[in-house]
Design an enzyme around this catalytic site. Sequence first.
Site, PDB file in Angstrom:
ATOM      1  N   LYS A  11      47.328  54.013  41.830  1.00  0.00           N
ATOM      2  CA  LYS A  11      46.064  53.834  41.104  1.00  0.00           C
ATOM      3  C   LYS A  11      44.899  54.563  41.799  1.00  0.00           C
ATOM      4  O   LYS A  11      45.008  54.948  42.964  1.00  0.00           O
ATOM      5  CB  LYS A  11      45.778  52.335  40.967  1.00  0.00           C
ATOM      6  CG  LYS A  11      46.820  51.595  40.104  1.00  0.00           C
ATOM      7  CD  LYS A  11      46.413  50.146  39.892  1.00  0.00           C
ATOM      8  CE  LYS A  11      47.402  49.424  38.994  1.00  0.00           C
ATOM      9  NZ  LYS A  11      46.960  48.017  38.741  1.00  0.00           N
ATOM     10  N   TYR A  51      47.017  49.616  28.718  1.00  0.00           N
ATOM     11  CA  TYR A  51      46.857  48.196  29.056  1.00  0.00           C
ATOM     12  C   TYR A  51      46.537  47.341  27.824  1.00  0.00           C
ATOM     13  O   TYR A  51      45.965  46.257  27.963  1.00  0.00           O
ATOM     14  CB  TYR A  51      45.777  48.035  30.126  1.00  0.00           C
ATOM     15  CG  TYR A  51      46.261  48.395  31.523  1.00  0.00           C
ATOM     16  CD1 TYR A  51      47.180  47.583  32.191  1.00  0.00           C
ATOM     17  CD2 TYR A  51      45.814  49.538  32.169  1.00  0.00           C
ATOM     18  CE1 TYR A  51      47.638  47.900  33.461  1.00  0.00           C
ATOM     19  CE2 TYR A  51      46.269  49.858  33.461  1.00  0.00           C
ATOM     20  CZ  TYR A  51      47.177  49.034  34.088  1.00  0.00           C
ATOM     21  OH  TYR A  51      47.625  49.340  35.356  1.00  0.00           O
ATOM     22  N   ASN A 114      44.228  47.356  42.870  1.00  0.00           N
ATOM     23  CA  ASN A 114      45.347  46.865  43.688  1.00  0.00           C
ATOM     24  C   ASN A 114      46.407  47.933  43.974  1.00  0.00           C
ATOM     25  O   ASN A 114      47.595  47.625  44.101  1.00  0.00           O
ATOM     26  CB  ASN A 114      45.943  45.600  43.070  1.00  0.00           C
ATOM     27  CG  ASN A 114      46.486  45.826  41.679  1.00  0.00           C
ATOM     28  OD1 ASN A 114      46.416  46.934  41.153  1.00  0.00           O
ATOM     29  ND2 ASN A 114      47.038  44.795  41.088  1.00  0.00           N
ATOM     30  N   HIS A 117      50.836  50.280  40.254  1.00  0.00           N
ATOM     31  CA  HIS A 117      51.392  49.608  39.088  1.00  0.00           C
ATOM     32  C   HIS A 117      52.912  49.608  39.174  1.00  0.00           C
ATOM     33  O   HIS A 117      53.500  50.562  39.668  1.00  0.00           O
ATOM     34  CB  HIS A 117      50.965  50.349  37.808  1.00  0.00           C
ATOM     35  CG  HIS A 117      51.708  49.901  36.572  1.00  0.00           C
ATOM     36  ND1 HIS A 117      51.358  48.770  35.879  1.00  0.00           N
ATOM     37  CD2 HIS A 117      52.798  50.406  35.947  1.00  0.00           C
ATOM     38  CE1 HIS A 117      52.199  48.609  34.855  1.00  0.00           C
ATOM     39  NE2 HIS A 117      53.084  49.584  34.876  1.00  0.00           N
ATOM     40  N   GLU A 128      56.507  52.848  29.092  1.00  0.00           N
ATOM     41  CA  GLU A 128      55.493  53.415  29.984  1.00  0.00           C
ATOM     42  C   GLU A 128      55.890  54.816  30.461  1.00  0.00           C
ATOM     43  O   GLU A 128      55.041  55.703  30.574  1.00  0.00           O
ATOM     44  CB  GLU A 128      55.258  52.467  31.157  1.00  0.00           C
ATOM     45  CG  GLU A 128      54.572  51.181  30.711  1.00  0.00           C
ATOM     46  CD  GLU A 128      54.530  50.082  31.761  1.00  0.00           C
ATOM     47  OE1 GLU A 128      54.021  48.996  31.443  1.00  0.00           O
ATOM     48  OE2 GLU A 128      55.002  50.306  32.898  1.00  0.00           O
TER      49      GLU A 128
HETATM   50  N1  UDP Z   1      43.918  42.640  36.909  1.00  0.00           N
HETATM   51  C1  UDP Z   1      42.596  42.335  37.186  1.00  0.00           C
HETATM   52  N2  UDP Z   1      42.231  41.021  37.294  1.00  0.00           N
HETATM   53  C2  UDP Z   1      43.138  40.004  37.146  1.00  0.00           C
HETATM   54  C3  UDP Z   1      44.475  40.321  36.854  1.00  0.00           C
HETATM   55  C4  UDP Z   1      44.832  41.647  36.749  1.00  0.00           C
HETATM   56  O1  UDP Z   1      41.763  43.222  37.331  1.00  0.00           O
HETATM   57  O2  UDP Z   1      42.750  38.831  37.259  1.00  0.00           O
HETATM   58  C5  UDP Z   1      44.315  44.067  36.787  1.00  0.00           C
HETATM   59  C6  UDP Z   1      45.101  44.552  38.005  1.00  0.00           C
HETATM   60  O3  UDP Z   1      44.770  45.919  38.241  1.00  0.00           O
HETATM   61  C7  UDP Z   1      46.536  44.400  37.521  1.00  0.00           C
HETATM   62  C8  UDP Z   1      46.396  44.802  36.037  1.00  0.00           C
HETATM   63  O4  UDP Z   1      45.159  44.229  35.650  1.00  0.00           O
HETATM   64  O5  UDP Z   1      47.435  45.220  38.241  1.00  0.00           O
HETATM   65  C9  UDP Z   1      47.495  44.310  35.136  1.00  0.00           C
HETATM   66  O6  UDP Z   1      47.611  42.908  35.274  1.00  0.00           O
HETATM   67  P1  UDP Z   1      49.035  42.206  35.374  1.00  0.00           P
HETATM   68  O7  UDP Z   1      48.833  40.750  35.219  1.00  0.00           O
HETATM   69  O8  UDP Z   1      49.980  42.892  34.438  1.00  0.00           O
HETATM   70  O9  UDP Z   1      49.457  42.459  36.899  1.00  0.00           O
HETATM   71  P2  UDP Z   1      50.593  43.411  37.510  1.00  0.00           P
HETATM   72  O10 UDP Z   1      51.751  43.424  36.562  1.00  0.00           O
HETATM   73  O11 UDP Z   1      49.965  44.776  37.696  1.00  0.00           O
HETATM   74  O12 UDP Z   1      50.935  42.780  38.839  1.00  0.00           O
HETATM   75 MG    MG Z   2      51.827  43.846  34.539  1.00  0.00          MG
END
Ligand code: UDP
Ligand code: MG
Length: 140
Positions: A11, A51, A114, A117, A128
């Site tokens: 990212k 997203y 974070n 992905h 994806e």
């Molecule tokens: N995210 C965020 N705030 C939150 C949860 C998720 O900004 O409270 C963002 C973060 O970058 C995350 C992405 O949204 O990686 C997608 O969320 P998901 O729950 O799918 O998490 P992941 O699968 O990436 O662990």
């Molecule tokens: Mg996810």
Amino acid sequence: MSGKRTFTMIKPDAVQNGYMGAILNDIIAGGFRVVAMKYTRLTPEKAGEFYAVHRERPFYGELVEYMSSGPIVAAVLEKDNAVESFRKLIGATDPQKAEEGTIRRKYAKSIAANAIHGSDSDENAAIEAAFFFSKLEIFE
Ligand code: UDP
Ligand code: MG
């Protein structure tokens, strides 16, 4: 049966902070083979589409803005049980909750930015991968 492929993006925060090489090292050391890779960027429209499942979540607008804020590395990775194995390598969404040694724990500072992905299912990994790569760009 679980699939052999997953999709990842390094990212914008991780690229910006100079962790691209270290993260690729961890991925390869983790036993993943790169079968497609691209240094690119997402427009806000494309980030919103990627997203779309999170459209109703409070963080959606911020997430779309952040994901289109700079270059990313998109890649397709191959390993047995790829999706689950990769989620383990990257750690929990919130880097503070991610296990020691995971990519998010090592290279991420916040739940939004974070570092990386990882697809959450074989079905989404295929969707994806196709979002970024044509069949010709994915190698056996
Ligand atoms: N995210 C965020 N705030 C939150 C949860 C998720 O900004 O409270 C963002 C973060 O970058 C995350 C992405 O949204 O990686 C997608 O969320 P998901 O729950 O799918 O998490 P992941 O699968 O990436 O662990
Ligand atoms: Mg996810």
